[in-house]
Design a protein around this motif. Structure first.
Motif, PDB file in Angstrom:
ATOM      1  N   GLY A   7      30.307  46.832  41.968  1.00 58.62           N
ATOM      2  CA  GLY A   7      31.306  45.815  42.231  1.00 58.62           C
ATOM      3  C   GLY A   7      30.730  44.574  42.883  1.00 58.62           C
ATOM      4  N   HIS A  16      43.802  35.584  42.743  1.00 65.55           N
ATOM      5  CA  HIS A  16      43.693  37.028  42.521  1.00 65.55           C
ATOM      6  C   HIS A  16      45.034  37.751  42.695  1.00 65.55           C
ATOM      7  N   GLY A  19      45.926  40.906  40.526  1.00 61.43           N
ATOM      8  CA  GLY A  19      45.174  42.090  40.918  1.00 61.43           C
ATOM      9  C   GLY A  19      45.628  42.648  42.254  1.00 61.43           C
ATOM     10  N   THR A  49      35.487  43.112  42.946  1.00 64.38           N
ATOM     11  CA  THR A  49      35.846  43.125  41.527  1.00 64.38           C
ATOM     12  C   THR A  49      34.761  43.816  40.711  1.00 64.38           C
ATOM     13  N   GLY A  53      36.171  42.923  35.374  1.00 64.26           N
ATOM     14  CA  GLY A  53      37.135  41.969  35.892  1.00 64.26           C
ATOM     15  C   GLY A  53      38.266  42.578  36.687  1.00 64.26           C
ATOM     16  N   THR A  54      38.272  43.895  36.862  1.00 69.55           N
ATOM     17  CA  THR A  54      39.337  44.571  37.612  1.00 69.55           C
ATOM     18  C   THR A  54      39.131  44.403  39.113  1.00 69.55           C
ATOM     19  N   LEU A  55      40.149  43.938  39.802  1.00 65.87           N
ATOM     20  CA  LEU A  55      40.103  43.903  41.264  1.00 65.87           C
ATOM     21  C   LEU A  55      40.315  45.326  41.753  1.00 65.87           C
ATOM     22  N   SER A  58      40.621  45.610  48.304  1.00 63.99           N
ATOM     23  CA  SER A  58      40.994  44.420  49.067  1.00 63.99           C
ATOM     24  C   SER A  58      41.012  44.723  50.554  1.00 63.99           C
TER      25      SER A  58
END
Length: 288
Positions: A7, A16, A19, A49, A53-55, A58
């Motif tokens: 990542g 964002h 996501g 990420t 491209g997937t978050l 967080s």
């Protein structure tokens, strides 16, 4: 075969938002777009990420004044847990707060509490999340001398002063935003003309969240809460401090069900800021 994607860590911003919403939805948390937009705009976001491209993870810190920041939205997509993503972002956030001389405060679930203890957080006090899925039952208050009314512009100085005492920092920007989110819960309480407390709330993805509730005495808190519950439709989430066991029992008799406990924790200070005796309901684990 398990993914080996380490990542890419990056600042988390409003771009964002889709996501971010996916993270809280898959965790079955209550935040909606308005919550994320406020936190991303006010605080400092950290994201991770994947190559596609997937978050995947967080963390957000909300700087309430110079002394401390709230640690919020420590989330990982279910399919990518136990890979260290959350720990990486959390440690980066804590390092930034340390360089700034800010303590870190958060409200932890039981599972999260064990993780945060390993990162140097210590327990302060607790509260319980209650959920209402049907119209509230009978919930009376004996405070006939108390007057509850909607918040007016002239109330904000008194609200801000009381909240600073309770929370330990000025968060007027947040309180004013909440007052626009769930107007039936935006209330103040007076007794013989004396300001005794206030209540706010917000709409959520799964339920209306009532809080913060800050008051100078238990009866003022109960009157504010009783008034709001008569005006805010279910489903409702309500976080109540554990010391108010009698109030929790009354709410459970009126139809609320226990959902989960939370523990307020601190890192970098001897205790959580503010006067906890004035706090009856936090604003929610993500806001303090």
């Amino acid at each position: 075969m398990a993914s080996t994607d380490a990542g890419n860590e990056h600042p988390l911003g409003l771009q964002h938002l889709p996501g971010c919403l996916a993270l809280s939805e898959q965790a079955h948390w209550n935040q909606n777009a308005a919550d994320w937009q406020w936190m991303l705009g006010f605080g400092r976001g950290y994201g991770l990420t994947l190559a596609d491209g997937t978050l995947a993870a967080s963390t957000i810190t909300l700087p309430y004044g110079e002394r401390f920041a709230w640690v919020s939205m420590v989330l990982v997509l279910p399919d990518h847990r136990r890979k260290g993503y959350a720990t990486r972002l959390l440690r980066r956030a804590l390092a930034d707060l340390g360089r700034e001389g800010r303590a870190a405060i958060l409200d932890a679930t039981p599972a999260g509490r064990e993780v945060y203890r390993q990162e140097g957080f210590v327990d302060c006090w607790g509260f319980r999340r209650l959920a209402l899925t049907k119209p509230v039952g009978e919930l009376r208050s004996s405070g006939s001398e108390y007057r509850v009314r909607p918040i007016e512009p002239d109330d904000w100085d008194r609200i801000a002063r009381l909240d600073r005492s309770a929370f330990g920092a000025d968060r007027t920007q947040l309180l004013r935003d909440l007052a626009k989110r769930l107007s039936p819960a935006a209330l103040v309480c007076e007794r013989v003309g004396e300001f005794r407390g206030f209540l706010l709330g917000r709409d959520g993805r799964e339920a209306n969240q009532i809080g913060p509730l800050v008051a100078k005495d238990s009866e003022a808190a109960c009157v504010l809460l009783t008034t709001a519950l008569g005006q805010v439709p279910p489903p409702i989430y309500l976080d109540v401090v554990e010391r108010e066991s009698a109030l929790i029992q009354r709410l459970e008799r009126a139809g609320f069900a226990f959902q989960r406990p939370f523990t307020r924790m601190v890192r970098g200070a001897d205790q959580a800021p503010g006067d906890e005796t004035l706090v009856f309901c936090p604003a929610g684990a993500e806001l303090g």
